[in-house]
Scaffold this active site. Structure first.
Site, PDB file in Angstrom:
ATOM      1  N   SER A   9      -2.274  -0.260   6.628  1.00  0.00           N
ATOM      2  CA  SER A   9      -1.738  -1.560   7.026  1.00  0.00           C
ATOM      3  C   SER A   9      -2.358  -2.638   6.155  1.00  0.00           C
ATOM      4  O   SER A   9      -3.545  -2.546   5.804  1.00  0.00           O
ATOM      5  CB  SER A   9      -2.100  -1.830   8.495  1.00  0.00           C
ATOM      6  OG  SER A   9      -1.914  -3.201   8.797  1.00  0.00           O
ATOM      7  N   SER A  10      -1.578  -3.643   5.817  1.00  0.00           N
ATOM      8  CA  SER A  10      -2.122  -4.763   5.033  1.00  0.00           C
ATOM      9  C   SER A  10      -3.261  -5.417   5.806  1.00  0.00           C
ATOM     10  O   SER A  10      -4.190  -5.967   5.226  1.00  0.00           O
ATOM     11  CB  SER A  10      -1.036  -5.797   4.744  1.00  0.00           C
ATOM     12  OG  SER A  10       0.100  -5.170   4.197  1.00  0.00           O
ATOM     13  N   ARG A  11      -3.197  -5.367   7.140  1.00  0.00           N
ATOM     14  CA  ARG A  11      -4.217  -6.033   7.977  1.00  0.00           C
ATOM     15  C   ARG A  11      -5.533  -5.244   8.033  1.00  0.00           C
ATOM     16  O   ARG A  11      -6.533  -5.800   8.495  1.00  0.00           O
ATOM     17  CB  ARG A  11      -3.682  -6.265   9.390  1.00  0.00           C
ATOM     18  CG  ARG A  11      -2.628  -7.358   9.456  1.00  0.00           C
ATOM     19  CD  ARG A  11      -2.322  -7.773  10.876  1.00  0.00           C
ATOM     20  NE  ARG A  11      -1.509  -8.984  10.932  1.00  0.00           N
ATOM     21  CZ  ARG A  11      -0.187  -9.000  11.140  1.00  0.00           C
ATOM     22  NH1 ARG A  11       0.482  -7.870  11.312  1.00  0.00           N
ATOM     23  NH2 ARG A  11       0.472 -10.145  11.177  1.00  0.00           N
ATOM     24  N   HIS A  24       0.865  -1.182   0.000  1.00  0.00           N
ATOM     25  CA  HIS A  24       0.000   0.000   0.000  1.00  0.00           C
ATOM     26  C   HIS A  24       0.899   1.229   0.000  1.00  0.00           C
ATOM     27  O   HIS A  24       2.140   1.107  -0.018  1.00  0.00           O
ATOM     28  CB  HIS A  24      -0.948  -0.028   1.209  1.00  0.00           C
ATOM     29  CG  HIS A  24      -0.251  -0.282   2.514  1.00  0.00           C
ATOM     30  ND1 HIS A  24       0.662   0.597   3.053  1.00  0.00           N
ATOM     31  CD2 HIS A  24      -0.303  -1.332   3.369  1.00  0.00           C
ATOM     32  CE1 HIS A  24       1.105   0.118   4.190  1.00  0.00           C
ATOM     33  NE2 HIS A  24       0.553  -1.057   4.413  1.00  0.00           N
ATOM     34  N   HIS A  40       4.041   1.326   2.270  1.00  0.00           N
ATOM     35  CA  HIS A  40       5.231   0.650   1.741  1.00  0.00           C
ATOM     36  C   HIS A  40       5.860   1.494   0.628  1.00  0.00           C
ATOM     37  O   HIS A  40       7.080   1.643   0.557  1.00  0.00           O
ATOM     38  CB  HIS A  40       4.864  -0.701   1.117  1.00  0.00           C
ATOM     39  CG  HIS A  40       4.264  -1.706   2.052  1.00  0.00           C
ATOM     40  ND1 HIS A  40       2.943  -2.076   1.989  1.00  0.00           N
ATOM     41  CD2 HIS A  40       4.805  -2.428   3.058  1.00  0.00           C
ATOM     42  CE1 HIS A  40       2.697  -3.000   2.913  1.00  0.00           C
ATOM     43  NE2 HIS A  40       3.805  -3.226   3.587  1.00  0.00           N
ATOM     44  N   LYS A  67       5.467   3.271  11.496  1.00  0.00           N
ATOM     45  CA  LYS A  67       4.229   2.553  11.822  1.00  0.00           C
ATOM     46  C   LYS A  67       4.529   1.437  12.830  1.00  0.00           C
ATOM     47  O   LYS A  67       3.813   1.246  13.802  1.00  0.00           O
ATOM     48  CB  LYS A  67       3.624   2.004  10.528  1.00  0.00           C
ATOM     49  CG  LYS A  67       2.698   0.840  10.658  1.00  0.00           C
ATOM     50  CD  LYS A  67       1.328   1.307  10.965  1.00  0.00           C
ATOM     51  CE  LYS A  67       0.333   0.217  11.251  1.00  0.00           C
ATOM     52  NZ  LYS A  67       0.690  -1.140  11.008  1.00  0.00           N
ATOM     53  N   ASP A  68       5.617   0.680  12.539  1.00  0.00           N
ATOM     54  CA  ASP A  68       6.058  -0.381  13.447  1.00  0.00           C
ATOM     55  C   ASP A  68       7.215   0.183  14.262  1.00  0.00           C
ATOM     56  O   ASP A  68       8.376  -0.180  14.050  1.00  0.00           O
ATOM     57  CB  ASP A  68       6.474  -1.598  12.635  1.00  0.00           C
ATOM     58  CG  ASP A  68       5.326  -2.112  11.786  1.00  0.00           C
ATOM     59  OD1 ASP A  68       4.521  -2.889  12.290  1.00  0.00           O
ATOM     60  OD2 ASP A  68       5.212  -1.681  10.613  1.00  0.00           O
ATOM     61  N   GLY A 115       9.225   1.785   8.236  1.00  0.00           N
ATOM     62  CA  GLY A 115       8.169   2.716   8.650  1.00  0.00           C
ATOM     63  C   GLY A 115       8.112   2.899  10.157  1.00  0.00           C
ATOM     64  O   GLY A 115       8.299   1.944  10.913  1.00  0.00           O
TER      65      GLY A 115
HETATM   66  P1  AMP Z   1       5.140  -5.074   6.460  1.00  0.00           P
HETATM   67  O1  AMP Z   1       4.872  -5.446   5.047  1.00  0.00           O
HETATM   68  O2  AMP Z   1       3.915  -4.911   7.294  1.00  0.00           O
HETATM   69  O3  AMP Z   1       6.187  -5.971   7.102  1.00  0.00           O
HETATM   70  O4  AMP Z   1       5.797  -3.636   6.425  1.00  0.00           O
HETATM   71  C1  AMP Z   1       6.971  -3.401   5.689  1.00  0.00           C
HETATM   72  C2  AMP Z   1       7.473  -2.026   6.020  1.00  0.00           C
HETATM   73  O5  AMP Z   1       6.481  -1.051   5.683  1.00  0.00           O
HETATM   74  C3  AMP Z   1       7.787  -1.830   7.520  1.00  0.00           C
HETATM   75  O6  AMP Z   1       8.973  -1.068   7.645  1.00  0.00           O
HETATM   76  C4  AMP Z   1       6.577  -1.067   7.995  1.00  0.00           C
HETATM   77  O7  AMP Z   1       6.841  -0.264   9.128  1.00  0.00           O
HETATM   78  C5  AMP Z   1       6.280  -0.189   6.791  1.00  0.00           C
HETATM   79  N1  AMP Z   1       4.904   0.301   6.828  1.00  0.00           N
HETATM   80  C6  AMP Z   1       3.772  -0.442   6.960  1.00  0.00           C
HETATM   81  N2  AMP Z   1       2.694   0.364   7.011  1.00  0.00           N
HETATM   82  C7  AMP Z   1       3.149   1.645   6.926  1.00  0.00           C
HETATM   83  C8  AMP Z   1       2.527   2.922   6.935  1.00  0.00           C
HETATM   84  N3  AMP Z   1       1.209   3.054   7.049  1.00  0.00           N
HETATM   85  N4  AMP Z   1       3.318   4.018   6.831  1.00  0.00           N
HETATM   86  C9  AMP Z   1       4.669   3.891   6.724  1.00  0.00           C
HETATM   87  N5  AMP Z   1       5.310   2.713   6.700  1.00  0.00           N
HETATM   88  C10 AMP Z   1       4.567   1.591   6.800  1.00  0.00           C
END
Ligand code: AMP
Length: 277
Positions: free
Chosen positions: A183-185, A32, A35, A147-148, A145
């Protein structure tokens, strides 16, 4: 042209020929704008950009959503091609964890609080996969991000402690129009819960407003946040106000305070955070 690499050997072949600075964005896919903002940061700051897509099984507990985690590689690849990403590393689980795999990387203490309290094995999976990906991709900068936020701090700690030659760059949270962190979730939420879920950000904004208006009492702020989330039927996992660098709980509001929340709607666990002063 964006090149997809499925094996460690293929990816390592590429790393031998890198020229200039390499930026890396590790993801679990189902991309999204959150990412993609990391990809844009990597493109802006580096000569070569590598994105990994890997739903890492070791960071999910047996009762969590590994099987149902949303996946759509074709769509993800289209986004990455549009952004002219150089390389997409897309391995299988057995490529990363072959039969007989035995090695783990663990950061202590800061992985057992906040999200680590309800997901005690989660960060061990995260630090192990990121350690492996750094060794495979060999980036100069890794874009993650806020975000985490706890993950970001844990990985900065790991790369510092293990003397990795990589800078872990934190990037701002990208939000939906109503403020919900992307968020993917979010995909899992019913329409009603999707509307309610904006309460995570609203509670963080309220904390920021109170802190900026001079409230110094952590408990008073947490109570105000709790009320907003409970009014929206969210099941609170935690509400904390911590030091932005150490993640240790604040006793009173001073500088470097960050509020973090984890809230469940049914089986869907959402997290968010905001610097409040
Ligand atoms: P994930 O695919 O959930 O493991 O996330 C991959 C990366 O994308 C991680 O560094 C997350 O922190 C970042 N990320 C996920 N959602 C967001 C968001 N809404 N804003 C900024 N970064 C994000």
């Amino acid at each position: 042209m964006t090149k997809v690499l499925n094996t460690v050997a293929e990816m390592k072949e590429i790393t031998r020929k890198y020229k200039g600075q390499v930026g890396f964005v590790p993801t679990m896919g189902y991309l999204h704008q959150g990412h993609l903002s990391l990809v844009e940061a990597a493109k802006k700051n580096c000569d070569t950009t590598v994105v990994s897509i890997f739903v890492n099984p070791t960071q999910f507990a047996p009762n969590e959503d590994l099987e149902t985690y949303p996946r759509n590689f074709e769509r993800d690849l289209k986004f990455l091609e549009e952004l002219q990403v150089d390389y997409v590393f897309y391995p299988t689980a057995t490529e990363i964890y072959p039969k007989g795999y035995k090695t783990w990387v663990q950061v202590e203490e800061i992985t057992q609080i906040l999200c680590g309290a309800s997901r005690p094995t989660h960060f061990k999976g995260v630090t192990t996969i990121i350690c492996k990906l750094i060794n495979i991709v060999k980036p100069d900068k890794m874009f993650m991000g806020e975000k985490d936020f706890q993950q970001l701090i844990v990985l900065q700690q790991m790369t510092r402690d293990l003397n990795f030659d990589v800078e872990v760059v934190g990037c701002p949270i990208v939000r939906e129009a109503d403020g919900l962190a992307m968020s993917s979730r979010n995909e899992y939420l019913s329409d009603q819960d999707r509307k309610r879920a904006v309460c995570l950000f609203q509670s963080l904004q309220r904390a920021q407003e109170l802190a900026q208006n001079g409230q110094r009492d952590v408990e008073a702020i947490k109570t105000a946040m709790r009320r907003i989330i409970e009014n929206n039927n969210g099941e609170i996992d935690y509400i904390e106000i911590v030091d932005s660098q150490t993640l240790q709980k604040k006793e009173k509001i001073d500088k470097n305070c960050r509020a973090l929340v984890a809230v469940k709607y049914g089986k869907t666990r959402l997290i968010d955070n905001l610097k409040i002063c």
